[in-house]
Design a protein around this motif. Structure first.
Motif: not given
Length: 169
Positions: A13, A67, A70-71, A90
Motif C-alpha cells: 500500500g 486502498a 491498507f484496508l 485510505t
C-alpha cells in the motif's frame, strides 16, 4: 492473522501510494508543460487525450491496489494493534478521487451550460474546429487537478511511511 501478511499489505500500500503520488506530481510538473507549449492544436489535443486516458487507467489501478492493501492490513490486524492511520491513509486516497469526480462534474456542468455535448466536442475535434484556448484551459484545469490530487496523496503517503516506521515493521 499472520504478521507477514499484514506487513506485506502495509508495504504494498505504501509503495503503491508513493508511485501514485509521484506519477500525479510528475504529470503536472514535468509532462504537461511541454504539451502546453506545442505550437499547433491537433498534436497537443491528441497527446493530451492519450495522456489523460492512460493516466486514468494507471492511477485507478494504483489507487485500488493501495486502498485494498491498507484496508486488508486494517481488517487482518488484531483488535489491540489496529492503527487508525490505515483508515486515514485510505481516506486520502478517496479524497484524491473525490477531487477528480468533482472536476468531472464541473466540466459536465460547463459543457451543459454552453449547450454542448461530448459528441459535439468530439465531432469538432475531429473536424479541426476546436478553439486552442478552450483546449489550453482544459489542460491547465487538469494540471491543477493533478497537483491538488498529488498533494493530497502525498499527505497520505507521508502518513503511511510514518505509520510503518511507528509499527516497527
Amino acid at each position: 492473522m499472520s504478521r507477514p501478511i499484514i506487513f506485506a499489505s502495509k508495504f504494498v500500500g505504501t509503495i503503491s501510494l508513493g508511485l501514485l503520488t509521484g506519477s500525479s506530481l510528475a504529470l503536472s510538473t514535468l509532462i504537461l508543460p511541454p504539451l502546453l507549449s506545442l505550437p499547433t492544436l491537433p498534436p497537443a489535443l491528441a497527446s493530451f487525450t492519450t495522456l489523460r486516458r492512460s493516466t486514468a487507467t494507471y492511477q485507478t489501478a494504483l489507487a485500488s491496489l493501495a486502498a485494498t492493501s491498507f484496508l486488508l492490513a486494517y481488517t487482518l490486524s488484531a483488535r489491540s494493534v489496529k492503527h487508525p492511520y490505515l483508515l486515514w491513509t485510505t481516506s486520502t486516497l478517496l479524497a484524491g478521487w473525490g477531487i477528480s469526480w468533482w472536476r468531472q462534474d464541473a466540466e459536465k456542468e460547463l459543457t451543459l451550460e454552453e449547450g454542448r455535448s461530448s459528441s459535439w466536442a468530439k465531432a469538432r475535434a475531429e473536424s479541426g474546429e476546436v478553439n486552442g484556448e478552450v483546449v489550453r484551459e482544459e489542460m491547465e484545469g487538469w494540471r491543477w487537478g493533478q497537483i491538488l490530487r498529488g498533494g493530497v496523496w502525498a499527505v497520505g503517503w507521508g502518513m503511511s511511511v510514518v505509520g510503518i516506521w511507528g509499527d516497527g515493521a
